[in-house]
Scaffold this motif. Structure first.
Motif, PDB file in Angstrom:
ATOM      1  N   THR A  24       4.134  47.715 -11.012  1.00  0.00           N
ATOM      2  CA  THR A  24       3.073  48.663 -11.377  1.00  0.00           C
ATOM      3  C   THR A  24       2.568  48.323 -12.777  1.00  0.00           C
ATOM      4  O   THR A  24       3.230  47.584 -13.519  1.00  0.00           O
ATOM      5  N   LEU A  25       1.416  48.879 -13.119  1.00  0.00           N
ATOM      6  CA  LEU A  25       0.859  48.619 -14.442  1.00  0.00           C
ATOM      7  C   LEU A  25       1.692  49.315 -15.510  1.00  0.00           C
ATOM      8  O   LEU A  25       2.135  50.442 -15.308  1.00  0.00           O
ATOM      9  N   VAL A  26       1.894  48.639 -16.632  1.00  0.00           N
ATOM     10  CA  VAL A  26       2.539  49.277 -17.774  1.00  0.00           C
ATOM     11  C   VAL A  26       1.430  49.988 -18.534  1.00  0.00           C
ATOM     12  O   VAL A  26       0.541  49.349 -19.100  1.00  0.00           O
ATOM     13  N   ALA A  96      -5.817  58.118  -0.148  1.00  0.00           N
ATOM     14  CA  ALA A  96      -5.534  59.414  -0.778  1.00  0.00           C
ATOM     15  C   ALA A  96      -6.550  59.721  -1.876  1.00  0.00           C
ATOM     16  O   ALA A  96      -6.951  60.879  -2.050  1.00  0.00           O
ATOM     17  N   THR A  97      -6.989  58.701  -2.604  1.00  0.00           N
ATOM     18  CA  THR A  97      -7.980  58.927  -3.669  1.00  0.00           C
ATOM     19  C   THR A  97      -9.305  59.397  -3.065  1.00  0.00           C
ATOM     20  O   THR A  97      -9.910  60.359  -3.534  1.00  0.00           O
ATOM     21  N   SER A  98      -9.732  58.713  -1.993  1.00  0.00           N
ATOM     22  CA  SER A  98     -11.019  59.112  -1.400  1.00  0.00           C
ATOM     23  C   SER A  98     -10.895  60.494  -0.755  1.00  0.00           C
ATOM     24  O   SER A  98     -11.856  61.275  -0.777  1.00  0.00           O
ATOM     25  N   GLY A 120     -18.917  53.757  -8.974  1.00  0.00           N
ATOM     26  CA  GLY A 120     -19.034  52.356  -9.341  1.00  0.00           C
ATOM     27  C   GLY A 120     -18.778  51.528  -8.090  1.00  0.00           C
ATOM     28  O   GLY A 120     -18.189  52.018  -7.118  1.00  0.00           O
ATOM     29  N   LYS A 121     -19.204  50.267  -8.111  1.00  0.00           N
ATOM     30  CA  LYS A 121     -18.896  49.395  -6.971  1.00  0.00           C
ATOM     31  C   LYS A 121     -17.380  49.274  -6.820  1.00  0.00           C
ATOM     32  O   LYS A 121     -16.847  49.287  -5.732  1.00  0.00           O
ATOM     33  N   GLN A 122     -16.704  49.149  -7.961  1.00  0.00           N
ATOM     34  CA  GLN A 122     -15.251  48.974  -7.930  1.00  0.00           C
ATOM     35  C   GLN A 122     -14.660  49.413  -9.255  1.00  0.00           C
ATOM     36  O   GLN A 122     -15.359  49.489 -10.261  1.00  0.00           O
TER      37      GLN A 122
HETATM   38  C1  LIG Z   1      -3.459  46.547  -9.960  1.00  0.00           C
HETATM   39  C2  LIG Z   1      -3.671  47.603  -8.905  1.00  0.00           C
HETATM   40  C3  LIG Z   1      -3.700  47.225  -7.588  1.00  0.00           C
HETATM   41  C4  LIG Z   1      -3.936  48.179  -6.606  1.00  0.00           C
HETATM   42  N1  LIG Z   1      -4.007  47.777  -5.323  1.00  0.00           N
HETATM   43  C5  LIG Z   1      -4.272  48.676  -4.352  1.00  0.00           C
HETATM   44  C6  LIG Z   1      -4.398  48.264  -2.996  1.00  0.00           C
HETATM   45  O1  LIG Z   1      -4.262  47.091  -2.676  1.00  0.00           O
HETATM   46  N2  LIG Z   1      -4.668  49.214  -2.067  1.00  0.00           N
HETATM   47  C7  LIG Z   1      -4.840  50.520  -2.399  1.00  0.00           C
HETATM   48  O2  LIG Z   1      -5.109  51.334  -1.508  1.00  0.00           O
HETATM   49  N3  LIG Z   1      -4.727  50.940  -3.680  1.00  0.00           N
HETATM   50  C8  LIG Z   1      -4.438  50.058  -4.654  1.00  0.00           C
HETATM   51  N4  LIG Z   1      -4.309  50.461  -5.943  1.00  0.00           N
HETATM   52  C9  LIG Z   1      -4.378  51.871  -6.235  1.00  0.00           C
HETATM   53  C10 LIG Z   1      -5.744  52.230  -6.655  1.00  0.00           C
HETATM   54  O3  LIG Z   1      -5.877  52.129  -8.053  1.00  0.00           O
HETATM   55  C11 LIG Z   1      -6.008  53.634  -6.301  1.00  0.00           C
HETATM   56  O4  LIG Z   1      -6.100  53.813  -4.945  1.00  0.00           O
HETATM   57  C12 LIG Z   1      -7.234  54.072  -7.009  1.00  0.00           C
HETATM   58  O5  LIG Z   1      -7.162  55.389  -7.337  1.00  0.00           O
HETATM   59  C13 LIG Z   1      -8.555  53.735  -6.283  1.00  0.00           C
HETATM   60  O6  LIG Z   1      -8.635  52.399  -5.946  1.00  0.00           O
HETATM   61  P1  LIG Z   1      -9.344  51.324  -6.876  1.00  0.00           P
HETATM   62  O7  LIG Z   1      -8.780  51.388  -8.239  1.00  0.00           O
HETATM   63  O8  LIG Z   1      -9.276  50.046  -6.131  1.00  0.00           O
HETATM   64  O9  LIG Z   1     -10.847  51.868  -6.959  1.00  0.00           O
HETATM   65  P2  LIG Z   1     -12.147  51.309  -6.233  1.00  0.00           P
HETATM   66  O10 LIG Z   1     -12.115  51.673  -4.802  1.00  0.00           O
HETATM   67  O11 LIG Z   1     -12.416  49.897  -6.611  1.00  0.00           O
HETATM   68  O12 LIG Z   1     -13.185  52.271  -7.007  1.00  0.00           O
HETATM   69  C14 LIG Z   1     -14.529  52.419  -6.604  1.00  0.00           C
HETATM   70  C15 LIG Z   1     -15.095  53.619  -7.283  1.00  0.00           C
HETATM   71  O13 LIG Z   1     -14.464  54.805  -6.817  1.00  0.00           O
HETATM   72  C16 LIG Z   1     -14.399  55.768  -7.870  1.00  0.00           C
HETATM   73  N5  LIG Z   1     -13.000  56.083  -8.196  1.00  0.00           N
HETATM   74  C17 LIG Z   1     -11.899  55.381  -7.868  1.00  0.00           C
HETATM   75  N6  LIG Z   1     -10.789  56.006  -8.331  1.00  0.00           N
HETATM   76  C18 LIG Z   1     -11.219  57.129  -8.957  1.00  0.00           C
HETATM   77  C19 LIG Z   1     -10.571  58.181  -9.653  1.00  0.00           C
HETATM   78  N7  LIG Z   1      -9.250  58.219  -9.809  1.00  0.00           N
HETATM   79  N8  LIG Z   1     -11.342  59.173 -10.179  1.00  0.00           N
HETATM   80  C20 LIG Z   1     -12.687  59.146 -10.047  1.00  0.00           C
HETATM   81  N9  LIG Z   1     -13.353  58.174  -9.393  1.00  0.00           N
HETATM   82  C21 LIG Z   1     -12.634  57.174  -8.861  1.00  0.00           C
HETATM   83  C22 LIG Z   1     -15.095  55.134  -9.061  1.00  0.00           C
HETATM   84  O14 LIG Z   1     -16.461  55.477  -9.028  1.00  0.00           O
HETATM   85  C23 LIG Z   1     -14.923  53.649  -8.788  1.00  0.00           C
HETATM   86  O15 LIG Z   1     -15.867  52.830  -9.420  1.00  0.00           O
HETATM   87  C24 LIG Z   1      -4.090  49.544  -6.945  1.00  0.00           C
HETATM   88  C25 LIG Z   1      -4.051  49.889  -8.281  1.00  0.00           C
HETATM   89  C26 LIG Z   1      -3.864  48.949  -9.257  1.00  0.00           C
HETATM   90  C27 LIG Z   1      -3.852  49.376 -10.700  1.00  0.00           C
END
Ligand SMILES: Cc1cc2nc3c(=O)[nH]c(=O)nc-3n(C[C@H](O)[C@H](O)[C@H](O)COP(=O)(O)OP(=O)(O)OC[C@H]3O[C@@H](n4cnc5c(N)ncnc54)[C@H](O)[C@@H]3O)c2cc1C
Length: 280
Positions: A24-26, A96-98, A120-122
């Motif tokens: 996990t991230l530090v 779960a986030t979505s 954001g796109k990502q």
């Molecule tokens: C290094 C790393 C690897 C990961 N790999 C995975 C993986 O392989 N599969 C997986 O399911 N999860 C993964 N996660 C967990 C992931 O961070 C969470 O599911 C996260 O909350 C949303 O995914 P994302 O960061 O890829 O966002 P993305 O889907 O790339 O985000 C797209 C957009 O969604 C919105 N958004 C996303 N998260 C939030 C938030 N918490 N609050 C408000 N808006 C938000 C923002 O507008 C963002 O620009 C990973 C996390 C990290 C740090």
């Protein structure tokens, strides 16, 4: 109209470290910031607000300190901010986030229906680009991904037309509201907050909603609602920067020098000769 902008707090990527034990991230001691794509989405929402009139609500799911990205949103011109904060939300994957964000958007809609969700796109840490489309699928919103520009939005006809990036070009599509846009960095240049807005944002109230406040099911949020697990994670190896040849004075001299360097490598020469024969 009512726009909701999803803003994730992310670690400053230049400083990301990974715990080799837990994969996990530090996060301890690491600077955080608002995901740059999300600040672009906010700027796009503010631009649309100025053109068509709307209320903009910024949303973030994260720990208490994620309120700083919401204060930034308020300082730029968002009208309202909601932090989704609950221990139960921790460890969420994109499903779960979505789910959590879509429940919050539904909750916002009970007071004032949400016409447009901007993401954001990502996120620059998770990088999956799945959350926006996940929210759109859950709420049945028209989905516009990789958006470069909103060409028009017609509040009366409840439609919008956008330009989106596709491989090798761009595409113009239109569709009905309510809709979700996931935006590219090229879409807008974020404004700088004015000093009075900056000061006001520090004093502004940020609503904090937990799982109960958004009517979320305990088994669908956070780690309990996350079927994804990260088996291994590593930072890419940094490679030494390759040599450069200045072509400003003479392109052919630069190309000759580059080829000379390549052919001084015996393996390259042997591979090239083999490939040349095979082609011939
Ligand atoms: C290094 C790393 C690897 C990961 N790999 C995975 C993986 O392989 N599969 C997986 O399911 N999860 C993964 N996660 C967990 C992931 O961070 C969470 O599911 C996260 O909350 C949303 O995914 P994302 O960061 O890829 O966002 P993305 O889907 O790339 O985000 C797209 C957009 O969604 C919105 N958004 C996303 N998260 C939030 C938030 N918490 N609050 C408000 N808006 C938000 C923002 O507008 C963002 O620009 C990973 C996390 C990290 C740090």
């Amino acid at each position: 109209m009512h726009f909701a902008v999803c803003i994730k707090q992310v670690p400053d990527t230049a400083e990301v470290k990974i715990d080799p034990e837990t994969n996990t991230l530090v996060r301890a001691g690491v600077e955080s910031m608002a995901n740059p794509y999300d600040i672009t989405a906010l700027e796009a929402a503010l631009g649309l607000k100025e053109k068509y009139g709307a209320r903009v609500t910024a949303l973030s799911m994260g720990p208490p300190q994620a309120d700083s990205v919401l204060r930034q949103a308020l300082s730029m011109g968002a009208d309202d901010a909601v932090l989704l904060c609950d221990r139960a939300f921790a460890g969420a994957d994109t499903l779960a986030t979505s789910y959590t964000l879509s429940k919050a958007i539904e909750t916002l809609g009970t007071v004032e229906p949400v016409d447009l969700v901007l993401c954001g796109k990502q996120a620059i840490d998770g990088d999956t680009a799945q959350t926006g489309p996940g929210i759109a699928a859950r709420l049945g919103l028209t989905q516009f991904t990789y958006v470069l520009d909103v060409e028009w939005l017609d509040p009366g006809k409840r439609r919008l037309q956008a330009r989106r990036k596709v491989e090798g070009g761009m595409e113009v599509i239109s569709g009905p509201l309510p809709a979700l846009l996931s935006v590219e960095l090229e879409m807008a240049t974020p404004r700088r907050a004015s000093l009075p807005m900056l000061i006001a944002s520090l004093r502004a109230e940020i609503k904090v909603w937990d799982a109960k406040a958004i009517g979320a099911r305990a088994d669908l949020v956070g780690i309990k609602g996350s079927p994804t697990w990260v088996k291994a994670i590593a930072s890419p190896q940094l490679h030494r920067a390759g040599p450069k040849w200045d072509a400003a004075e003479s392109v052919s001299a630069a190309v000759s020098a580059a080829l000379g360097e390549l052919f001084s490598d015996r393996d390259f020469e042997a591979g090239f000769a083999k490939g040349w024969k095979a082609e011939g």
